[in-house]
Design an enzyme around this catalytic site. Structure first.
Site, short mmCIF file in Angstrom:
data_model
loop_
_atom_site.label_atom_id
_atom_site.label_comp_id
_atom_site.label_asym_id
_atom_site.label_seq_id
_atom_site.Cartn_x
_atom_site.Cartn_y
_atom_site.Cartn_z
CG ASN A 148 4.12 -5.83 -7.18
OD1 ASN A 148 4.15 -5.94 -8.19
ND2 ASN A 148 4.95 -6.81 -6.54
CD1 TRP A 149 -1.80 -4.81 -9.63
CD2 TRP A 149 -2.20 -4.02 -11.74
NE1 TRP A 149 -2.90 -3.75 -9.67
CE2 TRP A 149 -3.10 -3.20 -10.89
CE3 TRP A 149 -2.07 -3.74 -13.11
CZ2 TRP A 149 -4.03 -2.00 -11.50
CZ3 TRP A 149 -3.12 -2.70 -13.67
CH2 TRP A 149 -3.89 -1.99 -12.76
CE LYS A 150 3.37 -10.28 -6.20
NZ LYS A 150 3.92 -11.25 -5.30
CG HIS A 195 9.03 -7.55 -4.95
ND1 HIS A 195 8.97 -8.81 -4.83
CD2 HIS A 195 7.55 -7.27 -4.49
CE1 HIS A 195 7.74 -9.09 -4.52
NE2 HIS A 195 6.91 -8.22 -4.23
CD GLU A 201 7.43 -11.86 -6.36
OE1 GLU A 201 7.19 -11.02 -7.45
OE2 GLU A 201 6.42 -12.13 -5.56
CD GLU A 228 6.51 -6.68 -0.01
OE1 GLU A 228 5.01 -6.52 -0.32
OE2 GLU A 228 7.35 -7.09 -0.87
N GLY A 263 2.58 -13.89 -0.64
CA GLY A 263 1.88 -14.85 -1.43
C GLY A 263 1.69 -16.10 -0.59
CB SER A 283 -0.30 -12.96 3.10
OG SER A 283 0.37 -13.99 2.31
N GLY A 308 0.11 -7.50 -3.08
CA GLY A 308 0.29 -8.34 -4.39
C GLY A 308 -1.05 -8.83 -4.91
N GLY A 309 -1.26 -10.13 -4.48
CA GLY A 309 -2.36 -10.87 -4.92
C GLY A 309 -3.59 -10.04 -5.02
#
Ligand code: PEP
Length: 275
Positions: free
Chosen positions: A28-30, A114, A116, A184, A190, A229, A250-251
């Site tokens: 997930n590149w957000k 998600h 977010e 998640e 994150g 994470s 993610g990151g």
């Protein structure tokens, strides 16, 4: 890493238990990336060529990079996904993208619910379910995210929260093989903090029980991913858990070296499991 050996032994039976479930490594590149970062993006997609065919890599770029990533994905074994979609199919919904529009760009996966979107835009389980229905109606695979907050975890409510989110976010009466659940924990996203392997295994086993209660034998077709994470340091251990069918990253998915390391962990583990 103290727990990896027993869990890896258990994972030897994973292929049998999983049947025809998907094993996914999803990135997930957000809200990151630009057309100029395409050379980096190309590096991220490259390791997918070395994976065994039963492991699918799915890239979720921002909508502005769907076209370029579709071209990239075509050259590799990776699949394309859209981050979010509208709960409506077409019409006066300024700023929204329908699932059919995403699918028009060759996105075959949709990432819905998600944390977010749930926290920043107040997305309810009901809205997530409507969006998931749209994704499924457009012929896509719906990756539906659920997870407890830190407060809920500390209050000992994780299992209840997960059961509730699952019951209300996942469309019933749809094809089980086009539903993917991403567990998640919100407090793990994150933050560099992950649940213990026992907590992940417990949560996934609970979700599997809930799915079986609702879907019967078809629950066996629904993959359950872990996200929060994930890094090259913990990917192998988490992916080796018997109840974990893949990862939502993610990151680390924006970093070619980390992506490559996670993909080779997945390949090593699955080749070992099949041996
Ligand atoms: C995510 O945003 O879905 C996620 C899992 O992020 P991270 O890996 O950075 O925690």
């Amino acid at each position: 890493m103290a727990h990896i050996e027993p869990y890896r032994r258990l994972s030897l039976n994973k292929e049998i238990l999983m049947g025809s479930r998907r094993t996914l490594i999803a990135g997930n590149w957000k809200m990151n990336g630009s057309r100029h970062s395409l050379s980096v993006l190309a590096e991220i997609a490259r390791p997918t060529n070395d994976l065994p065919p039963h492991i699918e890599v799915v890239l979720f770029p921002p909508a502005t990079l769907l076209a370029q990533t579709a071209t990239l994905a075509k050259k590799t074994a990776s699949k394309l996904g859209g981050q979010d979609c509208s709960s409506n199919s077409a019409g006066a919904f300024t700023g929204e993208l329908s699932a059919a529009m995403l699918n028009d760009f060759r996105a075959t996966y949709g990432l819905l619910g998600h944390s977010e979107g749930r926290t920043r835009h107040g997305e309810s389980d009901d809205l997530v379910r409507q969006k998931s229905i749209q994704a499924l109606d457009a012929g896509m695979i719906a990756v539906i995210c659920i997870g407890e907050t830190r407060d809920e975890k500390e209050a000992g409510r994780t299992f209840d929260v997960l059961a509730d989110q699952l019951a209300h976010s996942v469309p019933k009466f749809s094809s089980a093989d086009r539903i993917v659940i991403a567990y998640e924990p919100m407090w793990a996203i994150g933050t560099g903090t992950t649940p213990s392997v026992e907590e992940i295994e417990g949560a996934h086993a609970h979700l599997r029980d809930c799915l079986t209660f609702e879907w019967g034998a078809n629950a066996g077709l629904i993959s359950i991913l872990y996200g929060g994470s994930v890094s090259p340091h913990n990917a192998m251990e988490i992916l080796g858990l018997p109840s974990v069918d893949g990862l939502l990253i993610g990151g680390a998915s924006l970093n070619p070296a980390k992506s490559a390391a996670i993909c080779s962990n997945a390949a090593a583990l699955h080749m070992g499991a099949g041996a």
